[in-house]
Design a protein around this motif. Structure first.
Motif, PDB file in Angstrom:
ATOM      1  N   ASN A  55      30.223  17.923  -1.048  1.00 15.44           N
ATOM      2  CA  ASN A  55      30.456  18.877  -2.136  1.00 15.44           C
ATOM      3  C   ASN A  55      29.395  18.756  -3.222  1.00 15.44           C
ATOM      4  OD1 ASN A  55      32.760  19.890  -0.890  1.00 15.44           O
ATOM      5  ND2 ASN A  55      34.107  18.386  -1.867  1.00 15.44           N
ATOM      6  N   GLU A  56      29.015  17.522  -3.554  1.00 14.37           N
ATOM      7  CA  GLU A  56      27.997  17.320  -4.589  1.00 14.37           C
ATOM      8  C   GLU A  56      26.648  17.895  -4.165  1.00 14.37           C
ATOM      9  OE1 GLU A  56      27.994  13.137  -5.214  1.00 14.37           O
ATOM     10  OE2 GLU A  56      29.689  13.159  -6.630  1.00 14.37           O
ATOM     11  N   ALA A  57      26.327  17.766  -2.870  1.00 14.76           N
ATOM     12  CA  ALA A  57      25.047  18.266  -2.372  1.00 14.76           C
ATOM     13  C   ALA A  57      25.096  19.763  -2.069  1.00 14.76           C
ATOM     14  CB  ALA A  57      24.646  17.500  -1.115  1.00 14.76           C
ATOM     15  N   LYS A  58      26.319  20.332  -2.130  1.00 16.13           N
ATOM     16  CA  LYS A  58      26.509  21.757  -1.813  1.00 16.13           C
ATOM     17  C   LYS A  58      25.975  22.092  -0.426  1.00 16.13           C
ATOM     18  CE  LYS A  58      26.606  23.494  -6.587  1.00 16.13           C
ATOM     19  NZ  LYS A  58      26.784  22.187  -7.209  1.00 16.13           N
ATOM     20  N   GLU A  59      26.304  21.215   0.551  1.00 22.28           N
ATOM     21  CA  GLU A  59      25.922  21.464   1.939  1.00 22.28           C
ATOM     22  C   GLU A  59      26.708  22.661   2.475  1.00 22.28           C
ATOM     23  OE1 GLU A  59      23.928  20.264   4.310  1.00 22.28           O
ATOM     24  OE2 GLU A  59      22.868  18.877   2.985  1.00 22.28           O
ATOM     25  N   SER A  60      26.032  23.515   3.244  1.00 20.48           N
ATOM     26  CA  SER A  60      26.668  24.740   3.739  1.00 20.48           C
ATOM     27  C   SER A  60      27.392  24.543   5.065  1.00 20.48           C
ATOM     28  CB  SER A  60      25.614  25.845   3.908  1.00 20.48           C
ATOM     29  OG  SER A  60      24.587  25.420   4.795  1.00 20.48           O
ATOM     30  N   THR A  61      27.118  23.438   5.772  1.00 20.79           N
ATOM     31  CA  THR A  61      27.742  23.205   7.070  1.00 20.79           C
ATOM     32  C   THR A  61      29.182  22.730   6.898  1.00 20.79           C
ATOM     33  OG1 THR A  61      26.714  21.013   7.041  1.00 20.79           O
ATOM     34  CG2 THR A  61      25.612  22.733   8.318  1.00 20.79           C
ATOM     35  N   ASP A  62      29.957  22.822   7.985  1.00 20.78           N
ATOM     36  CA  ASP A  62      31.378  22.486   7.962  1.00 20.78           C
ATOM     37  C   ASP A  62      31.558  20.966   7.879  1.00 20.78           C
ATOM     38  OD1 ASP A  62      34.084  22.209   8.273  1.00 20.78           O
ATOM     39  OD2 ASP A  62      34.162  22.973  10.316  1.00 20.78           O
ATOM     40  N   PRO A  63      32.055  20.439   6.753  1.00 21.57           N
ATOM     41  CA  PRO A  63      32.171  18.981   6.612  1.00 21.57           C
ATOM     42  C   PRO A  63      33.200  18.382   7.556  1.00 21.57           C
ATOM     43  CG  PRO A  63      33.224  20.080   4.757  1.00 21.57           C
ATOM     44  CD  PRO A  63      32.515  21.140   5.537  1.00 21.57           C
ATOM     45  N   LEU A  64      34.295  19.094   7.836  1.00 22.09           N
ATOM     46  CA  LEU A  64      35.350  18.531   8.683  1.00 22.09           C
ATOM     47  C   LEU A  64      34.838  18.247  10.085  1.00 22.09           C
ATOM     48  CD1 LEU A  64      38.456  20.633   7.594  1.00 22.09           C
ATOM     49  CD2 LEU A  64      37.865  18.296   6.950  1.00 22.09           C
ATOM     50  N   LYS A  65      33.964  19.113  10.595  1.00 18.41           N
ATOM     51  CA  LYS A  65      33.409  18.883  11.922  1.00 18.41           C
ATOM     52  C   LYS A  65      32.400  17.736  11.901  1.00 18.41           C
ATOM     53  CE  LYS A  65      30.780  20.999  15.700  1.00 18.41           C
ATOM     54  NZ  LYS A  65      29.941  19.809  15.895  1.00 18.41           N
ATOM     55  N   PHE A  66      31.423  17.821  10.999  1.00 15.79           N
ATOM     56  CA  PHE A  66      30.320  16.855  11.023  1.00 15.79           C
ATOM     57  C   PHE A  66      30.768  15.466  10.601  1.00 15.79           C
ATOM     58  CE2 PHE A  66      27.903  20.788  11.049  1.00 15.79           C
ATOM     59  CZ  PHE A  66      26.889  20.485  11.940  1.00 15.79           C
ATOM     60  N   ILE A  67      31.613  15.371   9.596  1.00 13.53           N
ATOM     61  CA  ILE A  67      32.014  14.048   9.104  1.00 13.53           C
ATOM     62  C   ILE A  67      32.784  13.284  10.170  1.00 13.53           C
ATOM     63  CG2 ILE A  67      33.498  12.850   7.460  1.00 13.53           C
ATOM     64  CD1 ILE A  67      32.681  14.978   5.384  1.00 13.53           C
ATOM     65  N   TYR A  68      33.822  13.905  10.713  1.00 15.92           N
ATOM     66  CA  TYR A  68      34.668  13.165  11.658  1.00 15.92           C
ATOM     67  C   TYR A  68      33.990  12.972  13.008  1.00 15.92           C
ATOM     68  CZ  TYR A  68      38.199  13.288   8.119  1.00 15.92           C
ATOM     69  OH  TYR A  68      38.866  13.096   6.943  1.00 15.92           O
ATOM     70  N   GLU A  69      33.058  13.857  13.340  1.00 16.61           N
ATOM     71  CA  GLU A  69      32.280  13.662  14.558  1.00 16.61           C
ATOM     72  C   GLU A  69      31.368  12.444  14.414  1.00 16.61           C
ATOM     73  OE1 GLU A  69      28.927  16.354  16.617  1.00 16.61           O
ATOM     74  OE2 GLU A  69      30.946  17.210  16.703  1.00 16.61           O
ATOM     75  N   ASP A  70      30.676  12.342  13.282  1.00 11.31           N
ATOM     76  CA  ASP A  70      29.765  11.202  13.096  1.00 11.31           C
ATOM     77  C   ASP A  70      30.516   9.891  12.872  1.00 11.31           C
ATOM     78  OD1 ASP A  70      27.599  12.761  13.531  1.00 11.31           O
ATOM     79  OD2 ASP A  70      26.888  12.836  11.480  1.00 11.31           O
ATOM     80  N   LEU A  71      31.702   9.953  12.275  1.00  9.62           N
ATOM     81  CA  LEU A  71      32.527   8.747  12.163  1.00  9.62           C
ATOM     82  C   LEU A  71      32.898   8.221  13.548  1.00  9.62           C
ATOM     83  CD1 LEU A  71      34.975   9.719   9.258  1.00  9.62           C
ATOM     84  CD2 LEU A  71      33.117   8.064   9.149  1.00  9.62           C
ATOM     85  N   ALA A  72      33.249   9.144  14.456  1.00 12.01           N
ATOM     86  CA  ALA A  72      33.613   8.750  15.819  1.00 12.01           C
ATOM     87  C   ALA A  72      32.405   8.205  16.578  1.00 12.01           C
ATOM     88  CB  ALA A  72      34.213   9.945  16.565  1.00 12.01           C
ATOM     89  N   ILE A  73      31.241   8.824  16.392  1.00 16.96           N
ATOM     90  CA  ILE A  73      30.026   8.356  17.073  1.00 16.96           C
ATOM     91  C   ILE A  73      29.629   6.977  16.552  1.00 16.96           C
ATOM     92  CG2 ILE A  73      27.561   8.805  17.418  1.00 16.96           C
ATOM     93  CD1 ILE A  73      28.285  11.823  17.266  1.00 16.96           C
ATOM     94  N   ALA A  74      29.745   6.776  15.238  1.00 15.10           N
ATOM     95  CA  ALA A  74      29.441   5.458  14.660  1.00 15.10           C
ATOM     96  C   ALA A  74      30.379   4.397  15.215  1.00 15.10           C
ATOM     97  CB  ALA A  74      29.536   5.525  13.135  1.00 15.10           C
ATOM     98  N   ALA A  75      31.673   4.723  15.306  1.00 15.02           N
ATOM     99  CA  ALA A  75      32.646   3.771  15.856  1.00 15.02           C
ATOM    100  C   ALA A  75      32.316   3.442  17.309  1.00 15.02           C
ATOM    101  CB  ALA A  75      34.058   4.348  15.746  1.00 15.02           C
ATOM    102  N   TYR A  76      31.899   4.458  18.057  1.00 18.05           N
ATOM    103  CA  TYR A  76      31.552   4.232  19.464  1.00 18.05           C
ATOM    104  C   TYR A  76      30.334   3.320  19.583  1.00 18.05           C
ATOM    105  CZ  TYR A  76      30.321   5.100  24.326  1.00 18.05           C
ATOM    106  OH  TYR A  76      30.020   4.934  25.647  1.00 18.05           O
ATOM    107  N   LEU A  77      29.285   3.628  18.823  1.00 26.98           N
ATOM    108  CA  LEU A  77      28.065   2.828  18.909  1.00 26.98           C
ATOM    109  C   LEU A  77      28.316   1.368  18.537  1.00 26.98           C
ATOM    110  CD1 LEU A  77      25.439   5.311  17.431  1.00 26.98           C
ATOM    111  CD2 LEU A  77      25.420   4.341  19.749  1.00 26.98           C
ATOM    112  N   ILE A  78      29.073   1.147  17.471  1.00 31.94           N
ATOM    113  CA  ILE A  78      29.325  -0.236  17.040  1.00 31.94           C
ATOM    114  C   ILE A  78      30.191  -0.959  18.065  1.00 31.94           C
ATOM    115  CG2 ILE A  78      30.447  -1.646  15.271  1.00 31.94           C
ATOM    116  CD1 ILE A  78      29.491   0.388  13.202  1.00 31.94           C
ATOM    117  N   ALA A  79      31.190  -0.258  18.633  1.00 30.23           N
ATOM    118  CA  ALA A  79      32.007  -0.870  19.689  1.00 30.23           C
ATOM    119  C   ALA A  79      31.146  -1.212  20.899  1.00 30.23           C
ATOM    120  CB  ALA A  79      33.137   0.079  20.089  1.00 30.23           C
ATOM    121  N   LEU A  80      30.179  -0.361  21.202  1.00 32.70           N
ATOM    122  CA  LEU A  80      29.257  -0.632  22.313  1.00 32.70           C
ATOM    123  C   LEU A  80      28.360  -1.821  21.991  1.00 32.70           C
ATOM    124  CD1 LEU A  80      28.113   0.539  25.071  1.00 32.70           C
ATOM    125  CD2 LEU A  80      26.418   1.711  23.656  1.00 32.70           C
TER     126      LEU A  80
END
Length: 555
Positions: A195-220
């Protein structure tokens, strides 16, 4: 009426259910089998002994019922179920009963319904066994979700049923714990940054997708199958940099590269900002920092086929993680399908795996749990050749790339065609206005199809013309017209959507003239501000059917 099934098909369905129960219970991330015991009849008095066995024995018997020994009465299966929104696991017990042709699954929690499935006279019987819960909802779930899925699974091939499973290369319990932790730790914080950066992309998709990818990489990276944690990673085509931010905050050194910086970059902590690099990645000249031993390609578009190549021709210790999305050739052109029996995405996944194998990796494929249909990941963390042969493999990789670029070159025959630093606006708004107006009028007259109507006839219903499909409209236009709008992303359909006050689109790709509608709920004392001329008033042979006061446009 449902089609009858045989006994083997029934147990096929149960076999798949045991592996995939979490796919029909959306509250669960996974159901992990923690222990299996075979129930054997010891003598004619029906006494039983429960003996621990591996899961292979369970599935071997379920998938080949005629060969089940007579003394095998069934199995006890102990599960650990991992809820998506709760760190505490739920214990469950499954009972396979061969003599009764039934499967019973019970949970040590009232939050999940117990149920029983029986096979009798060629038919399935599914019974909800949770009297304390919502009986109506439980029965509805059993009848309309569980039962249809079992019928579908009964005719499925079970030989490779586990090949396409999710999160096969990591400890699922570890992954689920990390993901829940990251949602609490970074979810709200990332939304604030967005919100502070006024990003135009959908935060719900990108945030939770990257959280899941980060969790996967660290678990790996924390798994026992990895000899050591990464020294540093490089996320190529990092976009908003959120994945770099999370991994850096979790103590993993690494960098993010993208051809364009994003507004949100400057809102990250200074240590993360310093690791985000605005740089064009030309695979022929790009060099990674010496400490990097993992390359990440997270929806890396044009760079996707290059990820295993860059890893393969780097040092022997280099690894990679690739999550492909949009499919491209080495030349930067759109991917040309090799197998027409597959979708473009699945065909490209096979191609990416082929390239990785030929780059010398023992390629592993996994499916992530992310809010995207493009969730197949490839991991290269072991080589299929010795370190002494690395220089020869590098030369072989170079030849593979050259061969592919010659087979599938880009249109301008340049060395490589990747994304430009300045993003081109491609929504038909950059074409000259007179060209647009000319094409719009041509399409309008094609739809109207009334060349002999006199101007402003009396006592005649306002003409709306005919409906045409997109291909029919394309045939009615000149090749030069199509060429001019084809260069813009979306082309003809985008142009028609941008002119929604004139044209109406309906499925499947049918176009007709939109009849103007009068302004509604406008008080008499409020003057409506009109900014554009009315297309119909100027171009329709009967003019606009609305008065100047009722029309949204200027007469």
């Amino acid at each position: 009426m449902e089609s009858p099934m045989d006994l083997q098909q029934f147990w096929n369905a149960i076999s798949i259910l045991i592996r995939n129960y979490h796919t029909i219970n959306r509250k669960l991330c996974a159901c992990v089998i923690s222990e299996v015991k075979i129930r054997e009849a010891l003598s004619s008095d029906e006494t039983e002994s429960d003996v621990a066995v591996n899961t292979d024995t369970l599935f071997k018997y379920l998938q080949n019922i005629p060969k089940v020994p007579n003394n095998c009465r069934g199995f006890l299966i102990y599960f650990k179920c991992l809820p998506k929104k709760n760190e505490n696991s739920i214990r469950a017990t499954g009972i396979v009963d061969f003599p009764k042709s039934s499967f019973h699954l019970s949970f040590e929690s009232d939050a999940v319904d117990d149920f029983q499935i029986k096979f009798c006279k060629g038919q399935l019987n599914v019974e909800n066994l949770n009297p304390l819960g919502d009986t109506e909802n439980g029965t509805r779930w059993s009848e309309y979700i569980l039962k249809p899925k079992l019928i579908k699974w009964s005719s499925a091939c079970t030989d490779n049923v586990n090949v396409g499973g999710s999160l096969r290369l990591v400890d699922i319990e570890k992954y689920n714990s990390l993901y829940n932790e990251f949602k609490k730790k970074y979810g709200e914080r990332a939304m604030t940054l967005w919100n502070e950066a006024k990003e135009s992309t959908d935060p719900l998709k990108f945030i939770y997708e990257d959280l899941a990818i980060a969790a996967y990489l660290i678990a790996l990276w924390q798994s026992d199958t990895l000899s050591h944690s990464p020294t540093a990673f490089a996320d190529l085509g990092c976009g908003n940099g959120l994945l770099v931010y999370i991994l850096n905050e979790e103590g993993y050194a690494g960098y993010g590269y993208d051809v364009r910086s994003r507004k949100i970059w400057s809102f990250y902590p200074p240590n993360v900002v310093n690791n985000l690099k605005e740089e064009t990645i030309d695979p022929s000249t790009f060099r990674l920092p010496p400490d990097v031993d993992w390359i990440i390609g997270n929806h890396s578009d044009e760079l996707s086929p290059w990820i295993p190549v860059l890893a393969g021709r780097s040092s022997y210790r280099m690894n990679f993680f690739l999550l492909p999305c949009c499919a491209f050739e080495f030349s930067g052109r759109k991917f040309q399908r090799r197998n027409s029996a597959l979708s473009t995405y699945n065909d490209f996944c096979c191609y990416a795996e082929y390239i990785s194998n030929h780059c010398g990796f023992e390629t592993e494929r996994d499916r992530l749990k992310i809010p995207s249909t493009k969730r197949i990941a490839f991991i290269g963390r072991r080589r299929n050749y010795s370190s002494t042969n690395h220089s020869n493999k590098v030369e072989e990789i170079k030849q593979i790339v050259e061969n592919e670029k010659q087979l599938y070159p880009n249109t301008d025959n340049s060395e490589i065609k990747l994304r430009e630093k300045v993003e081109t606006v491609r929504n038909c708004t950059q074409i000259d206005k007179t060209v647009i107006d000319n094409i719009v009028l041509k399409i309008f007259l094609l739809l109207l199809n009334q060349p002999n109507v006199s101007q402003n006839p009396t006592n005649t219903e306002w003409l709306v013309g005919r409906s045409l499909t997109m291909p029919e409209i394309a045939i009615g236009l000149q090749k030069e017209d199509l060429k001019q709008i084809k260069s813009e992303c979306g082309g003809l359909k985008t142009l028609l959507r941008n002119k929604h006050e004139i044209f109406e689109l309906s499925k499947p790709d049918v176009v007709k003239i939109r009849k103007p509608q009068a302004l509604k709920n406008v008080p008499n004392n409020v003057q409506t501000v009109k900014k554009r001329a009315c297309f119909f008033y100027t171009n329709h042979p009967q003019g606009c059917p609305l008065s100047n006061e009722a029309c949204s446009f200027i007469h």
